[in-house]
Design a protein around this motif. Structure first.
Motif, PDB file in Angstrom:
ATOM      1  N   ASN A  53      -8.490   1.228   1.913  1.00 17.48           N
ATOM      2  CA  ASN A  53      -7.215   1.675   0.833  1.00 17.48           C
ATOM      3  C   ASN A  53      -7.143   1.279  -0.656  1.00 17.48           C
ATOM      4  O   ASN A  53      -6.016   1.562  -1.837  1.00 17.48           O
TER       5      ASN A  53
ATOM      6  N   THR B 193      -0.262   5.207  -1.044  1.00 14.79           N
ATOM      7  CA  THR B 193      -1.961   5.914   0.373  1.00 14.79           C
ATOM      8  C   THR B 193      -1.077   6.033   1.328  1.00 14.79           C
ATOM      9  O   THR B 193       0.508   5.499   1.648  1.00 14.79           O
TER      10      THR B 193
ATOM     11  N   VAL C   7      -4.675   1.090  -4.364  1.00 15.62           N
ATOM     12  CA  VAL C   7      -3.400   0.639  -4.617  1.00 15.62           C
ATOM     13  C   VAL C   7      -3.250   0.107  -6.163  1.00 15.62           C
ATOM     14  O   VAL C   7      -3.782   0.013  -6.420  1.00 15.62           O
TER      15      VAL C   7
ATOM     16  N   TYR D   3       0.368  -1.523   0.136  1.00 14.64           N
ATOM     17  CA  TYR D   3      -0.074  -0.151  -0.226  1.00 14.64           C
ATOM     18  C   TYR D   3       0.637   0.970  -0.176  1.00 14.64           C
ATOM     19  O   TYR D   3       0.496   2.136   0.298  1.00 14.64           O
TER      20      TYR D   3
END
Lengths: 272, 221
Positions: free
Chosen positions: A266, A41, A270, A38
């Motif tokens: 999230n 993010t 990705v 991730y």
């Protein structure tokens, strides 16, 4: 103050040590792995920051993974030293039996109110599944992880495109493992009424006798018949110890829920 | 009590041993010297692209040999036809493209920008594919030619990269898309089988666990 022997022994100190090491490395691996995945993010960047950034998160992930694989081998050595050919097939063994499938269905029948709850013996089918899920997960995720940790060595024995496959198998298995542990395993061990607020068996080494009598009567009956029952009874641990188990357990639950919630929130952002 | 101590000592010593083992760096196999000409000759050819002291050029053309999926028409590989018919063997892969100098790579190759080297390692196309003219990857002097790309391209960052290592599919397709079944079937099947295992686990255990929780909640103690 003496308390009654109101608990029954369930796990040895070595088994509890294995579980704690597995827990700690699983959490570090999950957090560092998700932080890498991730990284584009804000959540992933924050998570990677805990490990010192994108690069060092990989370093932490790799060495924790190697530690866990080592622990897995130690566990196999432990099993080989511990296995008793007389009880390898039977209610004391974690090997799946035909009985487990029957109990699974009759347990579901009980959920729906069709029939009586099955009389479980020492290991319920869900406990066996948890054990073997870790086993199969360790093999899949460990092999693909090692392939990616040492790609130059690995590609001597397999074509380079195997790395593409290893990456995706590793990712999907990791999500399966985390989702199973953070949702299903945590629910069974903490939230269901039987264990609420926490099943301390894996930390304290023993379970409440009343709880075992209601859920695993077949085990108690068998122990009484064999005459081992009295030897397995133990006293409750000190309140301070219980507080430590409780705090530790709930920190792990909090981390797990934080990871799974962050991963879901999230998900769309990705770049795979 | 004694037996438990022994088990502890065994576990601790194995952990320490394996910890010591980790301190040594991985062996870099591609930096091995070719010790025996007989044993190593083929490896040497593959990894350098040099046969004896001459660089390898494409072998003689066999106009009537069919190559499934590649052959288009008669004389597919004649030196003249190659530059016309087979754009993967050009010295300048973009030759003849109009307004080429005003275009960016991603104007045409947008799909190729979606990979880990670009999104995570922040590489640009040029860092691997080089400056103009960009030769086709199968042109016999191209640094991207599979016979030497590991030494000329990959090992710029991945020290010790071997030819097999360079077989990693940089422009990896989406493993779940239907087109991957054709272009990279192993990846497609591996990814979908893993997803199937995951879905199966949850289809069984999620309703199971929810029902269990509800049942115990409603239980009369």
């Amino acid at each position: 103050m003496m308390t009654n022997k109101n608990r029954i022994k369930r796990f040895t100190p070595v088994q509890r040590l294995f579980h704690v090491l597995l827990m700690l490395s699983f959490m570090v691996l999950g957090a560092s792995g998700l932080s890498r995945l991730y990284i584009n993010t804000g959540w992933g960047k924050w998570l990677a920051g805990l490990f010192g950034g994108y690069e060092s998160a990989l370093l932490v992930h790799t060495y924790t993974g190697i530690f866990l694989i080592t622990g897995f081998f130690v566990h196999i050595l432990y099993l080989m030293a511990k296995i008793n050919p007389k009880t390898i097939i039977g209610p004391d063994s974690l090997l799946p039996r035909g009985e487990d499938i029957k109990q699974f269905f009759s347990h579901i029948g009980w959920f729906l109110g069709f029939r009586e709850s099955p009389r479980f013996d020492r290991w319920g089918y869900w406990e066996k599944f948890d054990y073997w899920a870790v086993f199969w997960g360790m093999v899949i995720i460990g092999i693909t992880g090692l392939i990616m940790a040492y790609p130059l060595v690995a590609t001597r024995y397999m074509p380079g495109w195997g790395l593409n496959v290893a990456l995706w198998v590793h990712r999907i298995e990791a999500f399966l493992a985390m989702a199973h542990v953070f949702i299903i395993h945590f629910f069974i061990a903490h939230l269901r009424r039987h264990n609420f607020p926490m099943d301390r068996a894996m930390f304290e080494g023993s379970t409440d006798l009343e709880a075992v009598r209601s859920e695993k009567p077949a085990w108690i009956d068998r122990l009484k018949k064999q005459g081992d029952y009295e030897n397995l009874l133990v006293r409750e641990s000190q309140p301070q110890q219980k507080a430590i188990f409780f705090v530790f357990g709930y920190i792990m639950v909090a981390i797990g829920l934080f990871l799974i919630a962050g991963a879901l929130v999230n998900w769309q952002r990705v770049i795979w | 009590m004694k037996r438990r101590n022994n088990t502890f000592t065994l576990i601790i010593s194995i952990l320490l041993l394996s910890g010591g083992f980790l301190l040594f760096p991985a062996k870099r196999f591609a930096q091995e010297e070719a010790a025996s000409k007989i044993m190593r000759y083929k490896q040497y050819e593959v990894s350098t692209g040099y046969y004896e002291e001459y660089e390898a050029k494409p072998g003689k053309q066999l106009p009537f040999v069919e190559i499934p999926g590649v052959r288009h028409g008669l004389f597919p590989y004649s030196p003249a036809a190659a530059s016309v018919r087979n754009p993967s063997r050009l010295a300048d892969a973009h030759q003849g493209i109009r307004f080429y100098d005003r275009r960016r790579c991603e104007d045409c190759h947008i799909e190729q920008t979606k990979n880990i080297h670009i999104t995570r390692a922040n590489l640009t196309c040029r860092q691997c594919h080089g400056g103009e003219p960009i030769a086709s990857s199968e042109h016999y002097f191209s640094p991207m030619n599979p016979i030497r790309r590991h030494a000329y391209v990959c090992s710029k960052c991945h020290e010790g990269a071997s030819a097999s290592y360079a077989g990693y599919v940089i422009h990896a397709p989406n493993p779940f898309s239907a087109s991957t079944l054709k272009s990279f079937p192993v990846l497609f099947y591996a990814a979908w089988i893993m997803v199937a295992i995951a879905v199966l686990t949850f289809v069984v255990f999620l309703p199971h666990t929810i029902l269990w929780g509800l049942r115990e909640l409603l239980l009369k103690k």
